[in-house]
Design an enzyme around this catalytic site. Structure first.
Site: not given
Ligand code: URA
Length: 441
Positions: A82, A168, A187, A161, A183
């Protein structure tokens, strides 16, 4: 339990129990806790923070709020990566086929871009016909047959999320380390990976502007992963200047193909080899002291031999994309105007500001200011000088790829401010600032 009690407890700086966090996230996901209470709770978390245990509980509750992808029937030990989002970050396009070419299967779900950082899915969609929306069955079948999948996130992945992020976004509570970390990691955990390599960007074109902040975020995410039983590596990488040279969807696919052919910008190649070597090493559970270097060398030969490119071609074919665009990247969407911007003085590039390059690229239409904006795959900017390079008056600094003359003119104004040329020689920027490895990795 009552939502108000949980909000007040956090407001007063007290630690929430596992049950309270679970109850709150479940209630919010089912629509039983209204947005205004969730928004108040988010602000309390923003102001008061969360302990390591609370952050892990929040992440797990969000990961379990929807369907979780079970890759175990297709991949015995799944690895994932990621990136926290950068300018010119086409690393996944290179790394996923490279890792798969080394025999470590990759089933990766990626997001779309929002704001100044582009999304892998948008980049892949510049290939005609490429299908990003795959069902869970299709993901499993394809990874079994081809060892590689690159698709969008399913709507049922960590829905808590998605809903919390939307709140947010409009309540000033995005820049909170536990909220960002939970968050992202919710995922990743729901996507089924057993080992995760995080590429945490630092600098002008990143969410985290300093190494200290990036390190703090990386450590929280590593702790979450370890707490959830995952093997974790976090790299802190430079995002003061764009990664590689191309910024813009089809331009980045083209540059990724160059890298997969063994060429492309040196910083991109180095970056991809580092991320991929960690993924492969983790995927093989190779803990020998020289595992990283050995794997890196093996992967370099897979780039140079064309094996990684062949895997990318196989991926594009499997997902319905036009492989002629891989064989001949000039078939990818091309912009009407391609205009260079020249240096006005001699010296050395001291700054090539990633944020400004991203703003110029957004101005051209390559990204989204709002979720509903459509993007133009052909437009973008190619950077010709990186920090430390010698610059001679009249050298091209950028080539602007545009489909609209007015947007081109506006992008040129932004780009004129993106580069600083110094009379003194400048050291190149490092690719990475640090690596955080969990004991188990
Ligand atoms: N990316 C995410 O997925 N979540 C955040 O909160 C920030 C960046």
């Amino acid at each position: 339990m009552r939502a108000t009690d949980i909000i007040e407890k956090k407001r007063d700086g007290l630690e929430l129990s596992t049950e309270e966090i679970r109850w709150f996230i479940e209630g919010f996901t089912k629509g039983e806790i209204p947005d205004y209470q969730a928004a108040a709770w988010l602000m309390a978390v923003f102001l008061r923070g969360m302990s390591k245990r609370e952050t892990l509980d929040l992440t797990l509750a969000m990961a379990e709020s929807g369907e979780q992808l079970d890759l175990s029937e297709a991949i015995e030990y799944a690895v994932d990566k990621h990136s926290t989002g950068g300018v010119g970050d086409k690393v996944t396009l290179v790394v996923a086929p490279l890792v798969a070419a080394a025999g470590v299967p990759v089933a990766k779900m990626s997001g779309r871009g929002l704001g100044f950082s582009g999304g892998t899915i948008d980049k892949l969609e510049s290939i005609a016909g490429y299908r990003v929306a795959l069902s869970e069955d299709e993901i499993i079948r394809q990874v079994r047959e081809h060892g590689i999948v690159l698709c969008g996130q399913t709507r049922t992945l960590a829905p808590a999320d998605g809903a919390l992020y939307a709140l947010r976004d409009v309540t000033g509570t995005v820049p909170s380390l536990p909220l960002i970390a939970s968050s992202i990691m919710s995922k990743k955990l729901a996507s089924g990976a057993k080992a995760i390599v995080l590429d945490v960007k630092v600098g002008a074109g990143a969410f985290m502007k300093t190494v200290e902040k990036a390190r703090a975020l990386a450590q929280i995410m590593v702790d979450i992963g370890v707490g959830a039983g995952r093997a974790m590596v976090a790299l802190l990488s430079d995002m003061n200047q764009p990664l590689g040279c191309a910024v813009g969807n089809a331009l980045e696919v083209r540059e990724a193909i160059e890298a997969l052919r063994g060429g492309g910008p040196a910083d991109l190649r180095e970056h991809c080899l580092t991320v991929a070597a960690h993924m492969v090493r983790l995927g093989r559970r190779d803990t020998r002291p020289d595992a990283f270097q050995r794997t890196r060398d093996e992967l370099a030969s897979l780039l140079d031999s064309g094996a990684a490119l062949a895997k990318f071609r196989e991926l594009v074919q499997a997902q319905g994309g036009d492989v002629r665009q891989v064989d001949e990247p000039k078939r990818l969407p091309q912009a009407r105007y391609q205009e260079p911007l020249y240096a006005e003085e001699n010296g050395y590039a001291a700054e090539v500001n990633a944020l400004k390059v991203a703003q110029a690229t957004l101005e051209l239409g390559a990204g989204r200011a709002r979720k509903t904006d459509t993007i133009d795959p052909a437009v973008g900017v190619v950077v010709h000088k990186k920090v430390g390079d010698r610059v001679a008056k009249g050298d091209p600094l950028f080539t602007v790829h545009a489909n609209d003359a007015e947007r081109l003119a506006r992008a040129r104004v932004i780009l004129a401010e993106a580069v600083t040329v110094s009379a003194e020689p400048q050291a190149p920027l490092p690719a990475f600032y640090d690596t955080i490895m969990a004991a188990s990795a």
